[in-house]
Each structure stands twice: as structure tokens, then as C-alpha cells.
Design a protein around this motif. Structure first.
Motif, PDB file in Angstrom:
ATOM      1  N   HIS A 293       0.833  -0.521  -6.316  1.00  0.00           N
ATOM      2  CA  HIS A 293      -0.296  -0.613  -5.516  1.00  0.00           C
ATOM      3  C   HIS A 293      -1.503   0.127  -6.283  1.00  0.00           C
ATOM      4  O   HIS A 293      -2.558  -0.259  -6.902  1.00  0.00           O
ATOM      5  N   THR A 294      -1.170   1.314  -6.696  1.00  0.00           N
ATOM      6  CA  THR A 294      -1.973   2.219  -7.546  1.00  0.00           C
ATOM      7  C   THR A 294      -2.298   1.683  -9.061  1.00  0.00           C
ATOM      8  O   THR A 294      -3.567   1.348  -9.350  1.00  0.00           O
TER       9      THR A 294
ATOM     10  N   GLU B 282       0.701  -1.392   0.046  1.00  0.00           N
ATOM     11  CA  GLU B 282      -0.041   0.024  -0.123  1.00  0.00           C
ATOM     12  C   GLU B 282       0.879   1.322   0.011  1.00  0.00           C
ATOM     13  O   GLU B 282       1.957   1.354   0.549  1.00  0.00           O
TER      14      GLU B 282
ATOM     15  N   HIS C 168      -4.381  -1.793  -8.486  1.00  0.00           N
ATOM     16  CA  HIS C 168      -5.926  -1.495  -8.254  1.00  0.00           C
ATOM     17  C   HIS C 168      -6.742  -0.822  -9.287  1.00  0.00           C
ATOM     18  O   HIS C 168      -7.852  -0.878  -9.428  1.00  0.00           O
ATOM     19  N   ALA C 169      -5.780  -0.375 -10.340  1.00  0.00           N
ATOM     20  CA  ALA C 169      -6.422   0.320 -11.512  1.00  0.00           C
ATOM     21  C   ALA C 169      -6.629  -0.745 -12.625  1.00  0.00           C
ATOM     22  O   ALA C 169      -7.013  -0.242 -13.813  1.00  0.00           O
TER      23      ALA C 169
END
Length: 387
Positions: free
Chosen positions: A208-209, A203, A212-213
Motif C-alpha cells: 500500500h505504501t 491499507e 501510493h508512492a
């Protein structure tokens, strides 16, 4: 008061140098990029002051290991490293066989600088290679290519008595066959130690970005297990078996500093965001310092240290930490030692259930360890035993 537990676990010093040339997209360590030169003389003086503060807490003890981590400690000038190591040796007794490790990135390796580190006392280097594939190095945000990594490995082997390097596997798009070929190349290059980490999505990181995209595809759990099994089989067959979940070594070449952590010994942590565990009197303390480098520096200059945590651990917390750290090792844990920390025994019903499911096994009198299957779900095994 130095107790039996601290003697068993050893005593080490961790020094955190928080600066990097660039921030890798998977990294959640306390590392920072500065576009102006860091005042190393000022930081070295602050390290000296914080070390002096901890020496007052611990009293005179014998050090088995020192670890210069980060960040990228190989961005330090050799003179800075020498000042830090001198401050340590002036305040504690160095064991005759003390291990002094330093992390380095291949992109910052220079033969002359390495010779300076060696002259300062560093006797083990850990290189953050991460991959031997150029395209994957770019994906991981590394500043070096595979050729630079190989040159750095050669330079390190010529300069230091001991060498380790890190690789990350289960990368996006990687296949088990590709990883096996890369791992075999790494074993050919390795001296006596490899750290092999499965890529995880942490995180707060760019990965992480992206994940999750839906822009970063990771191996599923079954494929991750296949990578792990393959890693264990190939390294063991090559004489570098796992002695910890992610660390592999020829017998006798294990990282002594990390063993202090995993054996639940005492260690001082100095520098921005460093953590420590110390036995002082009848108490076991958890320590941590201010994370932001310049704030840490100014605080040390004012107060002699930048501690933000200096807390006594409860019996339950000590027992839980002992399990969490010790069960990472293939040597396992001494259940009697657990009882001395937690003031209770492991629940025999839970222990037997885990044994029946092949997650743990007893080895010799009063010792238990995770099996290979247990290593893969170690957090769940520890949580079950600690409940």
C-alpha cells in the motif's frame, strides 16, 4: 435452539494460528513474526480452554468442517495440532465425512511433519504457493522458490486425500499470456481445487505504501477484467470451474469449510483475532477475539476465553451478510431464506434492474445468483440489492 437456517448452512470450527516465519508485503491478515520460539504447549492449552467456552455456548452440535488457518499453521508441531483436534472432537460430534483443512506454506513443508498432521486427523491441505515464477515469488516476499513449491505439492498429494493451493494473479508487470501459461502449469499440478486471487492493495501493508508512492504499478481496471475473464475461461475448460468468485474445483471437491461461510452457516472462531457467527437461542451472534497473540493467550488463561465481541446481529445486518456471502457462490442464494433473515423481500425493481443490466440472473424457483459480469463488481451488486 438450532434453526433451519443453521442446518442449511452447516457448522464448522475455525482455528487461527497467528504466527508466520515472515510477513508478506501484500498481507493484511492477523499474522505475526516472533524471533523466539513460541510456547506451543501453552498456546495449545489456551486453545483447549477457548474451545471449551464456545462448546458451552453452542451445545452439542455436529461439525462438518474444521479449518486451521493463519498465519502459518504448518509451523505448529503435529502434537499441537493433535491436541487442538482432540479438544474439538471431545466437545462436539464430528460428521463421518468431516473435512479437516490446514493451511501450509511450501517453505515449511516437511514430509515427516506432514505425516504427523495426517495422523492427527488433517485430511485436506491448502498450500500458499502464490506463484510458480521465482522473480514474482521474491516480489511477493515469499520464502520459497518455484522448485520448493512443486516439491511441497508432490509431498501433499502423497500424504493427504485432498489438496488445494493458492495463486495470486494480476501482479505488477504480469501479462495475460504469462498468466495463462502459469495457470495451465498450475492446473497440471493441481489435484481437484485451486484458489485464484487477484492481487489487491490493502491499507496498512508495505505494498500500500509503495503503491501510493508511485513505486508499485498495478494493472488498470480493464486489464484486471481481462485477467479475471481469462482465469474463468481456462479453469472451466480444464474441468475446474469457479464455484465461488475466487475458488475453482472439480464437482464435489469444493472446500466445505468455506461453503459454511458462504452459505451463512454457523462457525466457531478460536485463536487470536478469530471471527465467528453463531446461532444461540433465537439470536445470531457475531463474535471476535483479541488480535494480539500474547494478549489473547494471557486473557484466555485468566478468563477462559478472549472474546472482545459477542454481539447480536439485527435483521438488517443478517440479511446484508447473507447477501454478501451467498452471492459469492455460483449456486447463488435462496430468496426465501433471505426473507427469513431480513424479514423483507428483495426489492423487485432493483432486482429487475440488475437483471436487465446482466448483473444477476434467476435460476430455478426463488434463487438468484450473480452473473460472470456481476461477479467482477460484486460489492456494487450487493450494495444495490441491500439498499
Amino acid at each position: 435452539m438450532i434453526t433451519r437456517e443453521t442446518v442449511e448452512g452447516g457448522f464448522g470450527i475455525y482455528v487461527h494460528w497467528p504466527f508466520c516465519a515472515a510477513k508478506c508485503p501484500y498481507c493484511d491478515f492477523n499474522s505475526h513474526v516472533r524471533h523466539q520460539p513460541v510456547d506451543q504447549d501453552r498456546f495449545a492449552a489456551a486453545f483447549e480452554r477457548e474451545l471449551a467456552h464456545f462448546a458451552e455456548l453452542t451445545g452439542k452440535r455436529t461439525i462438518q468442517s474444521v479449518f486451521l488457518g493463519g498465519g502459518t499453521p504448518s509451523l505448529m508441531a503435529p502434537a499441537t495440532v493433535e491436541r487442538i483436534l482432540t479438544a474439538i472432537s471431545d466437545r462436539w460430534t464430528m460428521d463421518d465425512t468431516v473435512e479437516i483443512s490446514m493451511e501450509a506454506n511450501p517453505s515449511s513443508v516437511e514430509a515427516e511433519r506432514f505425516r504427523g498432521y495426517r495422523a492427527a486427523g488433517v485430511n485436506r491441505v491448502s498450500l500458499g504457493v502464490q506463484s510458480l515464477i521465482d522473480t514474482d515469488l521474491k516480489l511477493l516476499g515469499r520464502l520459497h522458490d518455484a522448485k520448493t513449491a512443486r516439491t511441497a505439492i508432490d509431498t501433499a498429494r502423497e500424504t493427504f486425500p485432498r489438496l488445494s493451493f493458492d495463486l495470486i494473479y494480476a501482479r505488477p508487470g504480469q501479462t495475460p499470456a504469462g498468466w495463462e501459461a502459469e495457470l495451465r502449469q498450475a492446473i497440471d499440478l493441481a489435484a481437484d481445487h485451486l484458489s485464484l486471487y487477484q492481487l489487491t492493495i490493502e491499507e496498512g501493508t508495505p505494498f500500500h505504501t509503495l503503491y501510493h508512492a508511485g513505486k508499485l504499478k498495478m494493472p488498470d481496471q480493464d486489464l484486471g477484467a481481462e485477467f479475471y475473464e481469462l482465469t474463468q475461461d481456462v479453469t472451466a475448460a480444464a474441468g475446474l470451474p469457479a464455484y465461488e468468485v475466487s475458488n475453482h474445483a472439480r464437482p464435489g471437491a469444493e472446500c466445505r469449510h468455506n461453503q459454511v461461510y458462504w452459505r451463512y452457516g454457523d462457525y466457531v472462531g478460536v485463536g487470536p483475532g478469530a471471527h465467528g457467527r453463531l446461532t444461540v437461542g433465537a439470536s445470531r451472534l457475531a463474535t471476535s477475539t483479541e488480535r494480539h497473540p500474547e494478549t489473547w493467550l494471557e486473557t484466555v488463561e485468566r478468563h477462559g476465553h478472549a472474546l472482545v465481541e459477542n454481539t447480536g446481529l439485527s435483521e438488517e445486518e443478517q440479511g446484508d451478510e447473507f447477501l454478501l456471502m451467498g452471492l459469492r457462490l455460483t449456486e447463488g442464494i435462496d430468496m426465501k431464506r433471505y426473507e427469513r433473515y431480513a424479514h423483507k423481500s428483495l426489492d423487485p425493481n432493483r432486482l429487475n434492474a440488475l437483471k436487465e443490466h446482466g448483473m444477476v440472473e434467476e435460476i430455478g424457483e426463488n434463487r438468484v445468483r450473480a452473473t460472470r459480469d456481476g461477479f467482477f463488481v460484486l460489492d456494487a451488486v450487493v450494495a444495490d440489492l441491500a439498499a
